[in-house]
Design an enzyme around this catalytic site. Structure first.
Site, PDB file in Angstrom:
ATOM      1  N   LYS A   1      -2.707   0.874 -15.127  1.00 36.93           N
ATOM      2  CA  LYS A   1      -2.368   0.674 -13.704  1.00 36.93           C
ATOM      3  C   LYS A   1      -1.712  -0.824 -13.868  1.00 36.93           C
ATOM      4  O   LYS A   1      -1.967  -1.548 -14.852  1.00 36.93           O
ATOM      5  CB  LYS A   1      -3.726   0.615 -13.004  1.00 36.93           C
ATOM      6  CG  LYS A   1      -3.450   0.618 -11.427  1.00 36.93           C
ATOM      7  CD  LYS A   1      -3.304   2.090 -11.229  1.00 36.93           C
ATOM      8  CE  LYS A   1      -3.451   2.306  -9.542  1.00 36.93           C
ATOM      9  NZ  LYS A   1      -3.602   3.418  -9.190  1.00 36.93           N
TER      10      LYS A   1
HETATM   11  P1  NAD Z   1       0.097   3.467   1.191  1.00 35.13           P
HETATM   12  O1  NAD Z   1       0.678   2.028   1.283  1.00 35.13           O
HETATM   13  O2  NAD Z   1       1.188   4.412   1.794  1.00 35.13           O
HETATM   14  O3  NAD Z   1      -0.997   3.307   2.699  1.00 35.13           O
HETATM   15  C1  NAD Z   1      -2.048   2.518   2.794  1.00 35.13           C
HETATM   16  C2  NAD Z   1      -2.361   2.759   4.396  1.00 35.13           C
HETATM   17  O4  NAD Z   1      -3.643   1.858   4.486  1.00 35.13           O
HETATM   18  C3  NAD Z   1      -1.596   2.065   5.423  1.00 35.13           C
HETATM   19  O5  NAD Z   1      -1.386   2.966   6.408  1.00 35.13           O
HETATM   20  C4  NAD Z   1      -1.976   0.815   5.807  1.00 35.13           C
HETATM   21  O6  NAD Z   1      -1.767   0.100   7.091  1.00 35.13           O
HETATM   22  C5  NAD Z   1      -3.465   1.051   5.494  1.00 35.13           C
HETATM   23  N1  NAD Z   1      -4.273  -0.282   5.328  1.00 35.13           N
HETATM   24  C6  NAD Z   1      -4.249  -1.236   5.103  1.00 35.13           C
HETATM   25  N2  NAD Z   1      -5.617  -1.890   5.057  1.00 35.13           N
HETATM   26  C7  NAD Z   1      -6.160  -1.414   6.004  1.00 35.13           C
HETATM   27  C8  NAD Z   1      -7.267  -1.858   6.740  1.00 35.13           C
HETATM   28  N3  NAD Z   1      -7.969  -2.678   6.329  1.00 35.13           N
HETATM   29  N4  NAD Z   1      -7.779  -0.714   7.347  1.00 35.13           N
HETATM   30  C9  NAD Z   1      -7.276   0.240   7.713  1.00 35.13           C
HETATM   31  N5  NAD Z   1      -6.095   0.665   7.266  1.00 35.13           N
HETATM   32  C10 NAD Z   1      -5.425  -0.309   6.147  1.00 35.13           C
HETATM   33  O7  NAD Z   1      -0.600   3.836   0.075  1.00 35.13           O
HETATM   34  P2  NAD Z   1      -1.290   5.144  -0.301  1.00 35.13           P
HETATM   35  O8  NAD Z   1      -0.366   5.455  -1.506  1.00 35.13           O
HETATM   36  O9  NAD Z   1      -1.554   5.920   0.736  1.00 35.13           O
HETATM   37  O10 NAD Z   1      -2.896   4.753  -0.992  1.00 35.13           O
HETATM   38  C11 NAD Z   1      -4.185   4.459  -0.159  1.00 35.13           C
HETATM   39  C12 NAD Z   1      -4.977   4.466  -1.163  1.00 35.13           C
HETATM   40  O11 NAD Z   1      -5.039   5.754  -1.981  1.00 35.13           O
HETATM   41  C13 NAD Z   1      -4.976   3.470  -2.187  1.00 35.13           C
HETATM   42  O12 NAD Z   1      -6.300   3.235  -2.496  1.00 35.13           O
HETATM   43  C14 NAD Z   1      -4.483   4.312  -3.323  1.00 35.13           C
HETATM   44  O13 NAD Z   1      -4.726   3.534  -4.631  1.00 35.13           O
HETATM   45  C15 NAD Z   1      -5.221   5.625  -3.411  1.00 35.13           C
HETATM   46  N6  NAD Z   1      -4.142   6.685  -4.033  1.00 35.13           N
HETATM   47  C16 NAD Z   1      -2.954   6.898  -3.535  1.00 35.13           C
HETATM   48  C17 NAD Z   1      -2.341   7.809  -4.516  1.00 35.13           C
HETATM   49  C18 NAD Z   1      -0.820   8.228  -3.940  1.00 35.13           C
HETATM   50  O14 NAD Z   1      -0.402   9.403  -4.504  1.00 35.13           O
HETATM   51  N7  NAD Z   1      -0.241   7.618  -2.961  1.00 35.13           N
HETATM   52  C19 NAD Z   1      -2.971   8.580  -5.330  1.00 35.13           C
HETATM   53  C20 NAD Z   1      -4.299   8.216  -5.627  1.00 35.13           C
HETATM   54  C21 NAD Z   1      -4.925   7.362  -4.998  1.00 35.13           C
END
Ligand code: NAD
Length: 419
Positions: free
Chosen positions: A106
């Site tokens: 990561k």
């Molecule tokens: P992203 O940046 O697209 O979205 C994150 C979202 O969370 C945004 O809408 C943001 O406004 C919101 N957010 C941030 N702080 C917040 C809070 N305190 N309360 C409510 N909402 C809040 O990110 P993503 O890619 O969707 O990733 C989100 C999670 O999923 C992370 O933990 C990431 O590690 C995990 N994840 C993502 C992927 C992927 O393929 N995108 C894969 C595995 C895991």
């Protein structure tokens, strides 16, 4: 946001909890609890006004016993060495649960990307890619998107790497745009595995998903796609969603795709015109719904907040959204938690398919990607519930770690030790 647990300590606790049920010697277990190496670097970037700024960045390569290190790159002011170490460790166990031939890695940069212009972000990303070049590669370490990074950043990393190496190597990163060697279905993959996990979970628990109410915390790539698919493919009722600006609610059901369009246009879910009310993020997490999906950042729910969680089932889209204490509280109150390392593994699974396609230079239609993903997630779900029952485990997270730790232990034993 709740009390801050150290995510690296949370990871180590989860591994220790699982190790009780697995035949892994103490010394080998220590190896599985620490990263093999962590790159820490200070990137110097020229800003648009000609000044220089320094950004701290990390890449943790946690474990390569089952294949190349694999994992995303996050841009966020809260990035820290321990967070990156934890996230890289979770990748090892995630790849183990869904049984794909990768280790875990990561990366992250301490930056608020909204404060940078596109040109500044490109220079920052290329500067990081230059630092990463000696340690990444199609067979070494394969970055991918994470919070605040996406296809654009992956394309920049790939282009920098290929230019410096004087080669073509599309498999050096995944999550690329289709035109740059990306895979059909990759953008939706994480949300799709969350949807598949929810479907399998409700089936396993003998509950009806079609009549279920759903709340989603975090409306980015993972959360908004999960909400859309849970609504369109499973027929469940998404009643509330939130992002960092707050939550919107409609007891009759929101239109998940329309809320996403509203967020794309305005930057937030709040102000969505068809919601019946708005409230805080914390209120969303304690709503009385059938299914709660935390899809924002880690530690969203701590022990105190967990005592107020009224959902029956939690499917974790985010990485590490529950503190270990919250996990214990929810286990005691018989809330069924289906863990991140299964539920959001669609991202890395389709990343694996993207890499396979890159290596073969042969590209699959979306239907094949989605079918293969479904097979992997359903098989992983069945393996996890079998471990849950066979070892009489307290929760499904423990089961996921047991499955992954068994596979990791076998891979290490079979490779032997290098002096
Ligand atoms: P992203 O940046 O697209 O979205 C994150 C979202 O969370 C945004 O809408 C943001 O406004 C919101 N957010 C941030 N702080 C917040 C809070 N305190 N309360 C409510 N909402 C809040 O990110 P993503 O890619 O969707 O990733 C989100 C999670 O999923 C992370 O933990 C990431 O590690 C995990 N994840 C993502 C992927 C992927 O393929 N995108 C894969 C595995 C895991």
């Amino acid at each position: 946001m709740a009390e801050e647990a150290n995510p690296f300590e949370s990871l180590q606790e989860q591994i220790d909890d699982a190790a009780v049920h697995v035949d892994v010697p103490e010394d080998v277990l220590e190896r599985f609890k620490h990263p093999e190496r962590v790159l820490e670097t200070n990137l110097t970037v020229e800003m648009d006004d000609g000044s220089l700024s320094i950004f701290k960045a990390f890449r943790s390569q946690f474990n390569g016993d089952r294949g190349p290190y694999k994992g995303g790159v996050r841009y966020h002011p809260g990035v820290s060495r321990d967070e990156v170490k934890a996230l890289s460790g979770w990748m090892v166990y995630k790849c183990g649960v869904v049984d794909i031939p990768y280790g875990g890695g990561k990366g992250g940069i301490v930056v608020e990307p909204r404060d940078l212009s596109t040109g500044e972000l490109e220079r920052l990303t290329r500067s990081f890619a230059k630092e990463l070049r000696p340690i990444v590669g199609e067979d070494r370490d394969i970055p991918a998107p994470d919070v605040n990074t996406g296809q654009r950043e992956m394309n920049w990393i790939k282009d920098t790497y290929e230019t410096l190496e004087n080669t073509t190597a599309p498999g050096v990163v995944t999550g690329k745009a289709i035109e740059s060697g990306g895979s059909e279905g990759r953008v939706e993959a994480t949300g799709r595995s969350v949807m598949l996990t929810a479907r399998e979970a409700f089936d396993y628990l003998d509950r009806d998903i079609e009549s279920a109410t759903v709340a989603v915390q975090g409306y980015g790539n993972a959360g908004s796609v999960a909400a859309k698919l849970i609504e369109s493919e499973l027929g469940a009722n998404v009643v509330a969603v939130s992002d960092s600006s707050g939550a919107v609610h409609d007891p009759g059901g929101l239109d998940a795709a329309a809320v996403r369009s509203h967020k794309d246009e305005t930057g937030t879910v709040t102000g969505y015109p068809d919601a019946s009310e708005e409230f805080s993020n914390e209120d969303l997490l304690t709503m009385d719904v059938d299914l709660l999906i935390p899809a924002a950042l880690e530690n969203a729910i701590d022990g105190d907040l967990a005592r107020d969680v009224k959902a029956d089932v939690v499917v974790e889209a985010a990485n590490g959204p529950l503190t270990p204490e919250a996990d214990d509280v929810l286990t005691e109150s018989e809330v069924y938690v289906f863990p991140d390392i299964l539920a959001n593994a669609g991202g890395v699974t389709v990343s694996y398919f993207e890499w396979v396609q890159n290596r073969q230079r042969f590209y699959w239609p979306e239907s094949r990607v989605n079918d293969e993903l479904e097979r992997h997630i359903v098989d992983a779900f069945d393996g996890l519930t079998a471990a849950f029952e066979n070892h009489d485990l307290p929760n499904f997270r423990r089961a996921a770690y047991v499955v992954a730790l068994e596979r990791l232990g076998r891979a290490y034993r079979e490779s032997g030790t290098w002096p």
